[in-house]
Design an enzyme around this catalytic site. Structure first.
Site, mmCIF file in Angstrom:
data_model
loop_
_atom_site.group_PDB
_atom_site.id
_atom_site.type_symbol
_atom_site.label_atom_id
_atom_site.label_comp_id
_atom_site.label_asym_id
_atom_site.label_seq_id
_atom_site.Cartn_x
_atom_site.Cartn_y
_atom_site.Cartn_z
ATOM 1 N N GLU A 63 -16.899 -88.387 27.264
ATOM 2 C CA GLU A 63 -16.138 -87.350 26.546
ATOM 3 C C GLU A 63 -15.265 -87.974 25.453
ATOM 4 O OE1 GLU A 63 -12.476 -85.915 27.868
ATOM 5 O OE2 GLU A 63 -12.592 -86.868 29.835
ATOM 6 N N SER A 98 -7.966 -75.603 35.095
ATOM 7 C CA SER A 98 -8.838 -76.127 34.040
ATOM 8 C C SER A 98 -10.229 -75.494 34.095
ATOM 9 C CB SER A 98 -8.977 -77.640 34.179
ATOM 10 O OG SER A 98 -9.872 -78.133 33.212
ATOM 11 N N LYS A 129 -6.859 -85.822 38.234
ATOM 12 C CA LYS A 129 -5.614 -86.506 37.871
ATOM 13 C C LYS A 129 -4.501 -86.133 38.840
ATOM 14 C CE LYS A 129 -6.128 -85.428 33.367
ATOM 15 N NZ LYS A 129 -7.520 -85.544 32.968
HETATM 16 N N1 PSU Z 1 -9.450 -87.814 31.931
HETATM 17 C C1 PSU Z 1 -8.555 -88.720 31.489
HETATM 18 N N2 PSU Z 1 -7.750 -88.383 30.436
HETATM 19 C C2 PSU Z 1 -7.861 -87.153 29.811
HETATM 20 C C3 PSU Z 1 -8.811 -86.204 30.287
HETATM 21 C C4 PSU Z 1 -9.568 -86.588 31.350
HETATM 22 O O1 PSU Z 1 -8.478 -89.813 32.036
HETATM 23 O O2 PSU Z 1 -7.165 -86.914 28.847
HETATM 24 C C5 PSU Z 1 -8.969 -84.849 29.605
HETATM 25 C C6 PSU Z 1 -10.390 -84.355 29.882
HETATM 26 O O3 PSU Z 1 -10.978 -84.079 28.636
HETATM 27 C C7 PSU Z 1 -10.239 -83.091 30.692
HETATM 28 C C8 PSU Z 1 -8.953 -82.574 30.142
HETATM 29 O O4 PSU Z 1 -11.317 -82.227 30.544
HETATM 30 O O5 PSU Z 1 -8.147 -83.786 30.070
HETATM 31 C C9 PSU Z 1 -8.364 -81.504 31.005
HETATM 32 O O6 PSU Z 1 -7.540 -80.705 30.205
HETATM 33 P P1 PSU Z 1 -7.032 -79.279 30.742
HETATM 34 O O7 PSU Z 1 -6.202 -79.610 31.939
HETATM 35 O O8 PSU Z 1 -6.227 -78.703 29.587
HETATM 36 O O9 PSU Z 1 -8.258 -78.461 31.074
HETATM 37 MN MN MN Z 2 -5.135 -75.812 31.452
#
Ligand code: PSU
Ligand code: MN
Length: 306
Positions: free
Chosen positions: A25, A140, A159
Site C-alpha cells: 500500500e 475502518s 494497530k
Molecule cells: N499500517 C501502518 N501505517 C499506516 C496504515 C497501515 O503501519 O499508516 C494505514 C493503512 O493504509 C490503513 C489505514 O488502511 O492506515 C487505516 O486508516 P483508517 O483508520 O482511517 O481507516
Molecule cells: Mn476511520
C-alpha cells in the site's frame, strides 16, 4: 467507462514471467511514516520481497492512473509530497474519474490488487475499530474490505491504537479469518502479544496459501488477515505503550481530530513520545510482513489452478 492499470516495468515483466507478486500500500508511505524514512522503508520492503523471490507492486493513484508498481523516482516523489489524498474504497472511483492523485489504504489497495490478479498483500497494521467507537462510530473500511475482496493481507495484527477486542469482534461478525502466524496470541502491532487469543493459527506459508485457495474453491468472498508478530528483538511491550497510546488518544479527543486524520495523528504523536522507537519497530514489522507475504505468494503461485 473503462480504466486501465498502469504497471511498472518490473511488475509487467513479473506478470509476463509468472513470478509471484506481492502488493504494497502507499498510505503507509504518505500518512504512516515521516519523510525520508518513509521512502527508505518503502525501498527496503520492496527489496525484501525481491530477495524472497517475488516481485513487489506498490499501489497508488497518480494523475488518474491506477498504478501497480511504482518506478523508483515516482516512489520518491510520492513520499516527499505533502497533502496527498488518502484513498479508501469510497474515494477510489472519484479520484480516478477526476484524474487525481492519492495514496491507497489497505481497503483501496486490496481492490486494486484483486483487479490486477494479485492475491497477497503486505502492510504494517490494518485499520480497525477505534477506541471510543461506541460514540464516534469510527470503524475502518479495511474490515469490510477483508470481508468482500479475496486478498490475503499480512499485517502485524491491527494497530494497538485501536480497540483490539472490538476489532476482533467485527472481523468475526464479518466472517474474516484472522490467522495468527506461529503463535496463539493476536499480535498488537508494535508488540508481539495482546493477551487476546487469535481465532485461528497457522504455522507455515504453505498452509496459509492453501487456506486462501480453499476459500476461493468454496466460493466464499473476502480475504484473510494473517497476523504476523513483530520480531522479538524489535518489539515494544504493550504495557509500556499503553499509557502513551492513551495520551495520544486524549490529545486527539481534545483537539477534535476525527475521521481520516485520526490514524496519522495518533501514529505521529506516538512517534514523538517514543522518540522514534515506534517508527523503528514499525519499519521492522513491515519488513517482516513483506518477507512472509513473499513466501505465501510463492506458495500460492505453485498451487495447481482450480
Ligand atoms: N499500517 C501502518 N501505517 C499506516 C496504515 C497501515 O503501519 O499508516 C494505514 C493503512 O493504509 C490503513 C489505514 O488502511 O492506515 C487505516 O486508516 P483508517 O483508520 O482511517 O481507516
Ligand atoms: Mn476511520
Amino acid at each position: 467507462m473503462t480504466f486501465t492499470h498502469h504497471y511498472s516495468a518490473e511488475v509487467a515483466a513479473a506478470r509476463e514471467a509468472g513470478t509471484a507478486i506481492v502488493a504494497l500500500e502507499s498510505t503507509i508511505i504518505t500518512h504512516g511514516m515521516p519523510y525520508p524514512q518513509n521512502v527508505d522503508t518503502a525501498r527496503l520492503v520492496e527489496d525484501d520481497i525481491r530477495k524472497a523471490g517475488a516481485c513487489p507492486a506498490t499501489i497508488a493513484v497518480l494523475d488518474g492512473q491506477l498504478c501497480v508498481g511504482l518506478e523508483p523516482e515516482t516512489l520518491d516523489k510520492l513520499g516527499a509530497a505533502k497533502g496527498v489524498a488518502k484513498l479508501s474504497r469510497a474515494d477510489l472511483a472519484v479520484c480516478l474519474a477526476m484524474g487525481g492523485t492519492g495514496a491507497t489504504t489497505v481497503a483501496a489497495t486490496m481492490i486494486a490488487a484483486h483487479l490486477a490478479g494479485i492475491g497477497v498483500f503486505a502492510t504494517g497494521g490494518i485499520g480497525g475499530v477505534h477506541k471510543g467507537a461506541e460514540t464516534s462510530f469510527d470503524i475502518s473500511a479495511d474490515l469490510h474490505e477483508l470481508a468482500q475482496t479475496p486478498v490475503t493481507v499480512v499485517a502485524a495484527g491491527a494497530k494497538a491504537i485501536l480497540d483490539l477486542p472490538k476489532t476482533l469482534e467485527v472481523l468475526e461478525t464479518l466472517g474474516v479469518p484472522v490467522i495468527a502466524y506461529g503463535q496463539d496470541d493476536f499480535p498488537a502491532f508494535w508488540s508481539r502479544a495482546s493477551s487476546l487469543a487469535a481465532p485461528l493459527r497457522l504455522d507455515t506459508a504453505a498452509d496459509i496459501a492453501r487456506a486462501h485457495a480453499m476459500r476461493g474453491a468454496l466460493g466464499l468472498p473476502g480475504g484473510q488477515l494473517v497476523a504476523n508478530p513483530i520480531p522479538e528483538e524489535d518489539e515494544i511491550p504493550l504495557p509500556e505503550l499503553e499509557p502513551i497510546i492513551a495520551a495520544a488518544q486524549s490529545a486527539a479527543d481534545t483537539q477534535g481530530i476525527r475521521g481520516k486524520a485520526l490514524t496519522p495523528f495518533l501514529l505521529s504523536r506516538i512517534f514523538d513520545t517514543t522518540e522514534g522507537r515506534s517508527l523503528t519497530a514499525n519499519i521492522a514489522l513491515v519488513r517482516n510482513n513483506a518477507r512472509l507475504a513473499a513466501r505465501i505468494a510463492r506458495e500460492l503461485s505453485a498451487l495447481p489452478e482450480t
